[in-house]
Design an enzyme around this catalytic site. Structure first.
Site, mmCIF file in Angstrom:
data_model
loop_
_atom_site.group_PDB
_atom_site.id
_atom_site.type_symbol
_atom_site.label_atom_id
_atom_site.label_comp_id
_atom_site.label_asym_id
_atom_site.label_seq_id
_atom_site.Cartn_x
_atom_site.Cartn_y
_atom_site.Cartn_z
ATOM 1 N N VAL A 67 -11.045 3.259 -3.306
ATOM 2 C CA VAL A 67 -10.726 2.682 -4.622
ATOM 3 C C VAL A 67 -11.786 1.628 -4.918
ATOM 4 C CG1 VAL A 67 -9.054 1.402 -5.996
ATOM 5 C CG2 VAL A 67 -8.250 3.127 -4.365
ATOM 6 N N ASP B 110 0.846 -1.190 0.000
ATOM 7 C CA ASP B 110 0.000 0.000 0.000
ATOM 8 C C ASP B 110 0.884 1.244 0.000
ATOM 9 O OD1 ASP B 110 -3.211 0.539 0.935
ATOM 10 O OD2 ASP B 110 -1.804 2.220 1.140
ATOM 11 N N ILE B 111 0.471 2.249 -0.759
ATOM 12 C CA ILE B 111 1.267 3.476 -0.902
ATOM 13 C C ILE B 111 1.257 4.317 0.381
ATOM 14 C CG2 ILE B 111 -0.532 5.045 -1.774
ATOM 15 C CD1 ILE B 111 1.457 5.798 -4.028
ATOM 16 N N HIS C 294 -7.036 -5.709 2.266
ATOM 17 C CA HIS C 294 -5.843 -5.215 2.950
ATOM 18 C C HIS C 294 -5.300 -6.324 3.859
ATOM 19 C CE1 HIS C 294 -6.869 -0.799 2.284
ATOM 20 N NE2 HIS C 294 -8.054 -1.351 2.109
ATOM 21 N N HIS D 151 -10.582 -5.074 -3.216
ATOM 22 C CA HIS D 151 -9.244 -5.364 -2.695
ATOM 23 C C HIS D 151 -9.337 -5.734 -1.235
ATOM 24 C CE1 HIS D 151 -10.055 -1.043 -2.227
ATOM 25 N NE2 HIS D 151 -9.341 -1.095 -1.112
ATOM 26 N N ASN E 55 -12.858 -2.900 2.698
ATOM 27 C CA ASN E 55 -13.804 -1.807 2.909
ATOM 28 C C ASN E 55 -14.839 -1.800 1.790
ATOM 29 O OD1 ASN E 55 -12.535 -0.752 5.275
ATOM 30 N ND2 ASN E 55 -10.928 0.096 3.963
HETATM 31 P P1 5GP Z 1 -9.771 1.572 0.484
HETATM 32 O O1 5GP Z 1 -9.923 2.756 1.394
HETATM 33 O O2 5GP Z 1 -10.474 1.769 -0.826
HETATM 34 O O3 5GP Z 1 -10.158 0.299 1.180
HETATM 35 O O4 5GP Z 1 -8.227 1.430 0.248
HETATM 36 C C1 5GP Z 1 -7.555 1.878 -0.882
HETATM 37 C C2 5GP Z 1 -6.088 1.757 -0.567
HETATM 38 O O5 5GP Z 1 -5.379 1.912 -1.760
HETATM 39 C C3 5GP Z 1 -5.588 2.832 0.412
HETATM 40 O O6 5GP Z 1 -5.027 2.186 1.555
HETATM 41 C C4 5GP Z 1 -4.543 3.599 -0.410
HETATM 42 O O7 5GP Z 1 -3.430 4.000 0.343
HETATM 43 C C5 5GP Z 1 -4.177 2.595 -1.491
HETATM 44 N N1 5GP Z 1 -3.758 3.206 -2.749
HETATM 45 C C6 5GP Z 1 -4.446 4.168 -3.449
HETATM 46 N N2 5GP Z 1 -3.784 4.479 -4.579
HETATM 47 C C7 5GP Z 1 -2.678 3.684 -4.600
HETATM 48 C C8 5GP Z 1 -1.602 3.558 -5.536
HETATM 49 O O8 5GP Z 1 -1.516 4.209 -6.573
HETATM 50 N N3 5GP Z 1 -0.633 2.650 -5.230
HETATM 51 C C9 5GP Z 1 -0.681 1.882 -4.094
HETATM 52 N N4 5GP Z 1 0.326 1.023 -3.890
HETATM 53 N N5 5GP Z 1 -1.694 1.992 -3.202
HETATM 54 C C10 5GP Z 1 -2.672 2.884 -3.451
#
Ligand code: 5GP
Ligand code: ZN
Length: 113
Positions: free
Chosen positions: A96, A30-31, A102, A100, A87
Site C-alpha cells: 500500500v 490490519d485486515i 505497523h 504507514h 515497509n
Molecule cells: P505494507 O505491506 O504495504 O507495509 O502493508 C499494508 C498492510 O495493509 C497489510 O498488512 C495489509 O493487510 C493491510 N491492508 C490492506 N488493505 C487493507 C484494508 O482495506 N483494510 C485494512 N484494515 N488493512 C488493509
C-alpha cells in the site's frame, strides 16, 4: 489520492476497525493481522513512503511515533513489547503506497534480521 485505499479509510469511504484518530493521523486494525495485535498508524496526508517526506513533515512523523507509543500503552503491550515497522518499496514488500507504520505485538515476535 482518489484511488488510495488508506485515503479512503481516512475519509470513511471504506470501513475499518478504527482504534485512534486525530487531525493528523488515524490508526486501525490490519485486515490480515501478522501478530495478535496488528495496528496500522497512518497520516491523513498522502505520503507514498518515507522517501516522500519533506522537512515540514518532521513533526508529523514524530507525532505518528508518539501516537503509536500511546496506543501501545493503552492496549497494554508497552510492557510486554512491540515492534514498529514501515515497509519501504519493493524489496521491503510495501503493497500500500500510502505511508504507514505497523504496530505488531501481543505475542513473542522473535528477531527477523
Ligand atoms: P505494507 O505491506 O504495504 O507495509 O502493508 C499494508 C498492510 O495493509 C497489510 O498488512 C495489509 O493487510 C493491510 N491492508 C490492506 N488493505 C487493507 C484494508 O482495506 N483494510 C485494512 N484494515 N488493512 C488493509
Ligand atoms: Zn493515500
Amino acid at each position: 489520492m482518489s484511488d488510495c485505499i488508506f485515503c479512503k479509510i481516512a475519509n470513511k469511504e471504506i470501513p475499518s476497525q478504527m482504534v485512534y484518530e486525530d487531525d493528523l493521523v488515524i490508526a486501525f486494525k490490519d485486515i490480515a493481522p501478522q501478530a495478535d495485535i496488528h495496528i496500522l498508524v497512518v497520516p491523513r496526508k498522502h505520503l507514498v513512503n518515507l522517501s516522500d517526506m519533506e522537512e515540514g513533515d518532521k513533526e508529523l512523523i514524530g507525532h505518528i511515533h508518539y501516537v503509536a507509543s500511546k496506543i501501545a500503552r493503552e492496549i497494554g503491550i508497552a510492557e510486554s513489547g512491540f515492534r514498529i515497522v514501515s515497509n519501504h518499496n519493493t524489496d521491503a514488500g510495501q503493497v500500500v503506497f500510502h505511508l504507514h507504520f505497523h504496530i505488531l505485538g501481543g505475542n513473542s515476535l522473535g528477531k527477523f534480521w
